[in-house]
Design a protein around this motif. Structure first.
Motif, PDB file in Angstrom:
ATOM      1  N   GLN A  15       0.840  -1.205   0.000  1.00 21.69           N
ATOM      2  CA  GLN A  15       0.000   0.000   0.000  1.00 21.69           C
ATOM      3  C   GLN A  15       0.877   1.257   0.000  1.00 21.69           C
ATOM      4  OE1 GLN A  15      -3.322  -0.547   2.674  1.00 21.69           O
ATOM      5  NE2 GLN A  15      -3.495   1.643   3.041  1.00 21.69           N
ATOM      6  N   ILE A  16       0.382   2.319  -0.650  1.00 25.09           N
ATOM      7  CA  ILE A  16       1.110   3.600  -0.642  1.00 25.09           C
ATOM      8  C   ILE A  16       1.040   4.161   0.789  1.00 25.09           C
ATOM      9  CG2 ILE A  16       1.095   5.969  -1.545  1.00 25.09           C
ATOM     10  CD1 ILE A  16       2.065   3.902  -3.580  1.00 25.09           C
ATOM     11  N   ALA A  17       2.203   4.519   1.325  1.00 28.58           N
ATOM     12  CA  ALA A  17       2.302   4.860   2.749  1.00 28.58           C
ATOM     13  C   ALA A  17       1.429   6.059   3.144  1.00 28.58           C
ATOM     14  CB  ALA A  17       3.761   5.124   3.110  1.00 28.58           C
ATOM     15  N   GLY A  18       1.235   6.985   2.202  1.00 26.25           N
ATOM     16  CA  GLY A  18       0.418   8.168   2.503  1.00 26.25           C
ATOM     17  C   GLY A  18      -1.042   7.851   2.771  1.00 26.25           C
ATOM     18  N   THR A  19      -1.469   6.644   2.396  1.00 24.02           N
ATOM     19  CA  THR A  19      -2.884   6.276   2.608  1.00 24.02           C
ATOM     20  C   THR A  19      -3.093   5.552   3.945  1.00 24.02           C
ATOM     21  OG1 THR A  19      -2.647   4.139   1.482  1.00 24.02           O
ATOM     22  CG2 THR A  19      -3.226   6.035   0.102  1.00 24.02           C
ATOM     23  N   LEU A  20      -2.020   5.340   4.704  1.00 22.67           N
ATOM     24  CA  LEU A  20      -2.154   4.673   6.012  1.00 22.67           C
ATOM     25  C   LEU A  20      -2.762   5.631   7.034  1.00 22.67           C
ATOM     26  CD1 LEU A  20       1.422   3.054   6.326  1.00 22.67           C
ATOM     27  CD2 LEU A  20      -0.661   1.911   5.562  1.00 22.67           C
ATOM     28  N   SER A  21      -3.325   5.064   8.097  1.00 22.52           N
ATOM     29  CA  SER A  21      -3.812   5.896   9.205  1.00 22.52           C
ATOM     30  C   SER A  21      -2.616   6.483   9.957  1.00 22.52           C
ATOM     31  CB  SER A  21      -4.644   5.047  10.170  1.00 22.52           C
ATOM     32  OG  SER A  21      -3.780   4.168  10.894  1.00 22.52           O
ATOM     33  N   GLY A  22      -2.884   7.464  10.813  1.00 25.20           N
ATOM     34  CA  GLY A  22      -1.813   8.098  11.599  1.00 25.20           C
ATOM     35  C   GLY A  22      -1.029   7.094  12.427  1.00 25.20           C
ATOM     36  N   GLY A  23      -1.748   6.176  13.060  1.00 23.29           N
ATOM     37  CA  GLY A  23      -1.084   5.169  13.899  1.00 23.29           C
ATOM     38  C   GLY A  23      -0.206   4.240  13.075  1.00 23.29           C
TER      39      GLY A  23
END
Length: 237
Positions: free
Chosen positions: A133-141
């Motif tokens: 997954q593209i890292a910018g789409t991860l949640s803050g945690g």
């Protein structure tokens, strides 16, 4: 315990502003040491000076007996210091796996790197599920877990952590602090900068209180947590 990191009379200027005013501190092997203080006290500046992103005007920094005061950030990483920067600073347009691989950019041991990626996935199963997954789409945690995982990929002896709980929900803050303890139990020494003074003092061996560029108090973390001055200023007591 031997001193792993020593800052001796460090002064840092931003133009005419004297941001760090003669800080001296020690981190011993195996410890968690916390730096607490208000916004603008100089906590992040201290970490950035240790890892070579900022040059001190005076003073010296020694790591494992080596003078690192004027070394470049890559050379400091090579010696065994990694930073989890404030605001995570992951590479948002790259995948989770690519971020982790970049954490090992100074290493050439392909098998060791593969092994360490698996170790990160074991510690953070959510990152394994999202490795493509593209890292910018991860949640803050998840982004914070990735920032920690990326720093661990350099196999640091000393991990600098800058505000790891910032912007996270209370349940995630607890999880991140459990992870910090686990990393320390695995043999990595930690210097922790943290707004959440209560949590920082609860897991640290020793702590320093920074006020406008100088150290106001230092001592065992449990004693500082009981100090009325610290309670009033930082623990809402």
């Amino acid at each position: 315990m031997a001193a792993m990191l020593e800052l001796n009379d460090i002064h840092v200027f931003y133009g005419a502003i004297h941001a760090i005013q003669g800080i001296s501190l020690t981190v011993r092997e195996g410890e968690i040491v916390s730096l607490i203080g208000a916004n603008g006290a100089g906590k992040s500046t201290t970490l950035n000076t240790i890892c070579g992103l900022i040059r001190p005007k005076n003073g010296s920094i020694t790591f494992m007996g080596n003078d690192i005061t004027h070394l470049s950030p890559p050379d400091i990483v090579k010696l065994g210091i990694s930073q989890v920067p404030e605001g995570r600073r992951i590479f948002t347009n790259m995948t989770v796996l690519e971020n982790l691989e970049l954490g090992a950019y100074k290493r050439t041991d392909k098998d060791g790197i593969r092994q360490d990626i698996e170790d990160v996935y074991r510690r953070f199963p959510r990152l394994k599920e999202r490795q493509r997954q593209i890292a910018g789409t991860l949640s803050g945690g998840e982004q914070q877990m990735l920032a920690i995982g990326r720093a661990l990929m350099a196999r640091p002896r000393l991990l600098l952590m800058d505000e790891p709980s910032m912007g996270l929900a209370p349940i995630l803050v607890k999880e991140i602090f459990e992870i910090i303890k686990e990393i320390n139990n695995g043999g990595t020494t930690i210097l922790l900068v943290e707004q959440n003074a209560r949590m920082a003092l609860s897991i640290a061996n020793r702590a320093y209180v920074l006020e406008t560029g100088h150290i106001a108090l230092e001592g065992p973390a449990n004693e500082l947590a009981d100090n009325p001055q610290v309670q009033k200023a930082y623990l809402g007591g």
